[in-house]
Design a protein around this motif. Structure first.
Motif, PDB file in Angstrom:
ATOM      1  N   LEU A  56      -4.043 -25.775  -9.719  1.00  0.00           N
ATOM      2  CA  LEU A  56      -4.863 -24.588  -9.989  1.00  0.00           C
ATOM      3  C   LEU A  56      -5.415 -23.984  -8.701  1.00  0.00           C
ATOM      4  O   LEU A  56      -5.517 -22.754  -8.592  1.00  0.00           O
ATOM      5  CB  LEU A  56      -5.994 -24.938 -10.957  1.00  0.00           C
ATOM      6  CG  LEU A  56      -5.544 -25.238 -12.383  1.00  0.00           C
ATOM      7  CD1 LEU A  56      -6.709 -25.723 -13.235  1.00  0.00           C
ATOM      8  CD2 LEU A  56      -4.878 -24.027 -13.017  1.00  0.00           C
ATOM      9  N   GLN A  57      -5.754 -24.819  -7.735  1.00  0.00           N
ATOM     10  CA  GLN A  57      -6.209 -24.286  -6.451  1.00  0.00           C
ATOM     11  C   GLN A  57      -5.088 -23.516  -5.760  1.00  0.00           C
ATOM     12  O   GLN A  57      -5.326 -22.441  -5.200  1.00  0.00           O
ATOM     13  CB  GLN A  57      -6.711 -25.416  -5.551  1.00  0.00           C
ATOM     14  CG  GLN A  57      -8.050 -25.970  -5.975  1.00  0.00           C
ATOM     15  CD  GLN A  57      -8.473 -27.170  -5.138  1.00  0.00           C
ATOM     16  OE1 GLN A  57      -7.663 -27.900  -4.589  1.00  0.00           O
ATOM     17  NE2 GLN A  57      -9.788 -27.378  -5.072  1.00  0.00           N
ATOM     18  N   ARG A  60      -4.705 -20.148  -6.908  1.00  0.00           N
ATOM     19  CA  ARG A  60      -5.892 -19.350  -6.583  1.00  0.00           C
ATOM     20  C   ARG A  60      -6.781 -19.063  -7.798  1.00  0.00           C
ATOM     21  O   ARG A  60      -7.335 -17.969  -7.942  1.00  0.00           O
ATOM     22  CB  ARG A  60      -5.504 -18.065  -5.883  1.00  0.00           C
ATOM     23  CG  ARG A  60      -4.734 -18.278  -4.586  1.00  0.00           C
ATOM     24  CD  ARG A  60      -4.818 -17.074  -3.716  1.00  0.00           C
ATOM     25  NE  ARG A  60      -3.983 -17.005  -2.541  1.00  0.00           N
ATOM     26  CZ  ARG A  60      -3.897 -17.874  -1.544  1.00  0.00           C
ATOM     27  NH1 ARG A  60      -4.571 -18.971  -1.591  1.00  0.00           N
ATOM     28  NH2 ARG A  60      -3.123 -17.666  -0.497  1.00  0.00           N
ATOM     29  N   GLN A  61      -6.907 -20.067  -8.648  1.00  0.00           N
ATOM     30  CA  GLN A  61      -7.800 -19.947  -9.800  1.00  0.00           C
ATOM     31  C   GLN A  61      -9.213 -20.337  -9.352  1.00  0.00           C
ATOM     32  O   GLN A  61      -9.386 -21.285  -8.581  1.00  0.00           O
ATOM     33  CB  GLN A  61      -7.326 -20.842 -10.938  1.00  0.00           C
ATOM     34  CG  GLN A  61      -5.975 -20.455 -11.499  1.00  0.00           C
ATOM     35  CD  GLN A  61      -5.991 -19.065 -12.101  1.00  0.00           C
ATOM     36  OE1 GLN A  61      -6.581 -18.821 -13.139  1.00  0.00           O
ATOM     37  NE2 GLN A  61      -5.328 -18.128 -11.428  1.00  0.00           N
ATOM     38  N   ASP A  62     -10.218 -19.606  -9.823  1.00  0.00           N
ATOM     39  CA  ASP A  62     -11.612 -19.804  -9.398  1.00  0.00           C
ATOM     40  C   ASP A  62     -12.253 -20.929 -10.232  1.00  0.00           C
ATOM     41  O   ASP A  62     -13.017 -20.687 -11.162  1.00  0.00           O
ATOM     42  CB  ASP A  62     -12.385 -18.498  -9.557  1.00  0.00           C
ATOM     43  CG  ASP A  62     -13.765 -18.550  -8.919  1.00  0.00           C
ATOM     44  OD1 ASP A  62     -14.089 -19.560  -8.257  1.00  0.00           O
ATOM     45  OD2 ASP A  62     -14.518 -17.579  -9.106  1.00  0.00           O
ATOM     46  N   ILE A  63     -11.919 -22.175  -9.874  1.00  0.00           N
ATOM     47  CA  ILE A  63     -12.404 -23.351 -10.610  1.00  0.00           C
ATOM     48  C   ILE A  63     -13.798 -23.724 -10.127  1.00  0.00           C
ATOM     49  O   ILE A  63     -14.042 -23.845  -8.930  1.00  0.00           O
ATOM     50  CB  ILE A  63     -11.479 -24.564 -10.371  1.00  0.00           C
ATOM     51  CG1 ILE A  63     -10.040 -24.237 -10.682  1.00  0.00           C
ATOM     52  CG2 ILE A  63     -11.940 -25.757 -11.170  1.00  0.00           C
ATOM     53  CD1 ILE A  63      -9.089 -25.305 -10.187  1.00  0.00           C
ATOM     54  N   ILE A  96     -10.303 -17.738 -15.212  1.00  0.00           N
ATOM     55  CA  ILE A  96      -9.167 -18.657 -15.159  1.00  0.00           C
ATOM     56  C   ILE A  96      -8.160 -18.273 -16.237  1.00  0.00           C
ATOM     57  O   ILE A  96      -8.517 -18.078 -17.399  1.00  0.00           O
ATOM     58  CB  ILE A  96      -9.637 -20.117 -15.353  1.00  0.00           C
ATOM     59  CG1 ILE A  96     -10.517 -20.529 -14.181  1.00  0.00           C
ATOM     60  CG2 ILE A  96      -8.457 -21.063 -15.499  1.00  0.00           C
ATOM     61  CD1 ILE A  96     -11.135 -21.884 -14.328  1.00  0.00           C
ATOM     62  N   LYS A  97      -6.917 -18.189 -15.849  1.00  0.00           N
ATOM     63  CA  LYS A  97      -5.862 -17.863 -16.802  1.00  0.00           C
ATOM     64  C   LYS A  97      -5.432 -19.136 -17.528  1.00  0.00           C
ATOM     65  O   LYS A  97      -5.037 -20.119 -16.898  1.00  0.00           O
ATOM     66  CB  LYS A  97      -4.669 -17.239 -16.090  1.00  0.00           C
ATOM     67  CG  LYS A  97      -4.988 -15.890 -15.491  1.00  0.00           C
ATOM     68  CD  LYS A  97      -3.775 -15.296 -14.811  1.00  0.00           C
ATOM     69  CE  LYS A  97      -4.145 -13.942 -14.212  1.00  0.00           C
ATOM     70  NZ  LYS A  97      -3.029 -13.388 -13.437  1.00  0.00           N
ATOM     71  N   GLU A  98      -5.493 -19.081 -18.856  1.00  0.00           N
ATOM     72  CA  GLU A  98      -5.119 -20.237 -19.663  1.00  0.00           C
ATOM     73  C   GLU A  98      -3.674 -20.654 -19.392  1.00  0.00           C
ATOM     74  O   GLU A  98      -3.351 -21.842 -19.394  1.00  0.00           O
ATOM     75  CB  GLU A  98      -5.326 -19.942 -21.148  1.00  0.00           C
ATOM     76  CG  GLU A  98      -5.091 -21.155 -22.006  1.00  0.00           C
ATOM     77  CD  GLU A  98      -5.463 -20.934 -23.461  1.00  0.00           C
ATOM     78  OE1 GLU A  98      -4.875 -21.633 -24.296  1.00  0.00           O
ATOM     79  OE2 GLU A  98      -6.333 -20.091 -23.754  1.00  0.00           O
ATOM     80  N   HIS A 100      -2.130 -20.659 -16.615  1.00  0.00           N
ATOM     81  CA  HIS A 100      -2.092 -21.475 -15.397  1.00  0.00           C
ATOM     82  C   HIS A 100      -2.533 -22.908 -15.692  1.00  0.00           C
ATOM     83  O   HIS A 100      -1.966 -23.860 -15.150  1.00  0.00           O
ATOM     84  CB  HIS A 100      -2.974 -20.869 -14.306  1.00  0.00           C
ATOM     85  CG  HIS A 100      -2.374 -19.682 -13.617  1.00  0.00           C
ATOM     86  ND1 HIS A 100      -1.131 -19.701 -13.029  1.00  0.00           N
ATOM     87  CD2 HIS A 100      -2.867 -18.448 -13.411  1.00  0.00           C
ATOM     88  CE1 HIS A 100      -0.878 -18.521 -12.492  1.00  0.00           C
ATOM     89  NE2 HIS A 100      -1.919 -17.731 -12.719  1.00  0.00           N
ATOM     90  N   VAL A 132     -10.326 -24.437 -21.608  1.00  0.00           N
ATOM     91  CA  VAL A 132     -10.790 -23.587 -20.525  1.00  0.00           C
ATOM     92  C   VAL A 132     -12.149 -23.015 -20.935  1.00  0.00           C
ATOM     93  O   VAL A 132     -12.289 -22.473 -22.032  1.00  0.00           O
ATOM     94  CB  VAL A 132      -9.798 -22.431 -20.234  1.00  0.00           C
ATOM     95  CG1 VAL A 132     -10.324 -21.523 -19.139  1.00  0.00           C
ATOM     96  CG2 VAL A 132      -8.434 -22.991 -19.881  1.00  0.00           C
ATOM     97  N   GLU A 134     -15.185 -20.439 -19.669  1.00  0.00           N
ATOM     98  CA  GLU A 134     -15.600 -19.368 -18.769  1.00  0.00           C
ATOM     99  C   GLU A 134     -17.080 -19.567 -18.406  1.00  0.00           C
ATOM    100  O   GLU A 134     -17.885 -19.899 -19.256  1.00  0.00           O
ATOM    101  CB  GLU A 134     -15.397 -18.008 -19.451  1.00  0.00           C
ATOM    102  CG  GLU A 134     -15.733 -16.815 -18.603  1.00  0.00           C
ATOM    103  CD  GLU A 134     -14.731 -16.566 -17.475  1.00  0.00           C
ATOM    104  OE1 GLU A 134     -15.145 -15.935 -16.472  1.00  0.00           O
ATOM    105  OE2 GLU A 134     -13.567 -16.984 -17.583  1.00  0.00           O
TER     106      GLU A 134
END
Length: 135
Positions: A56-57, A60-63, A96-98, A100, A132, A134
């Motif tokens: 996920l990193q 570029r997902q904002d975890i 975050i896109k599910e 991904h 996920v 938000e």
């Protein structure tokens, strides 16, 4: 990979990994440490969670956070190996896109997580789920 397990007292042991890190293990009498089968369960969760976060990193997902909730099912017999391990990844972040997360969990399960793949190949049913959230 190397390691060493040393008996301390009663049924308490210290495991030392080749990396220099150590962990206290215990057989269940005094609750002074993690039980060996718990370590296997935690190892599977750690291996898979590492994969999911890393993937996920790279996407570029904002975890903000990620954890893996684990449930290991074992028979009431001796020996008592895992028959089933359920893993639910809870990923929290912004936008975050599910898709991904689904792909990261799938890649971990099928390609990267040596621990879960090893157990699956030994006949343990491994169930992967994700959620996920938000923030």
């Amino acid at each position: 990979m190397q390691g060493k397990v040393t008996w301390v007292n009663d049924l308490t042991f210290v495991g030392e990994a080749g990396s220099g890190n150590s962990v206290v293990m215990e057989g269940g009498r005094t609750n002074n440490g993690v039980r060996p089968m718990e370590m296997i369960l935690l190892g599977v969760g750690g291996c898979a969670a590492y994969d999911v976060v890393s993937i996920l990193q790279k996407a570029r997902q904002d975890i903000i956070s990620c954890h893996c909730e684990l449930n290991g099912v074992r028979p009431d017999t001796t020996p008592s190996p895992f028959e089933r391990i359920e893993m639910e990844f809870v990923v929290r972040g912004r936008g975050i896109k599910e898709s991904h997360v689904a792909r990261a969990v799938e890649l971990s399960a099928e390609k990267y997580c040596s621990a879960s793949i090893m157990l699956r190949n030994a006949g343990v049913e491994i169930v992967h789920r994700y959620r996920v959230e938000e923030v």
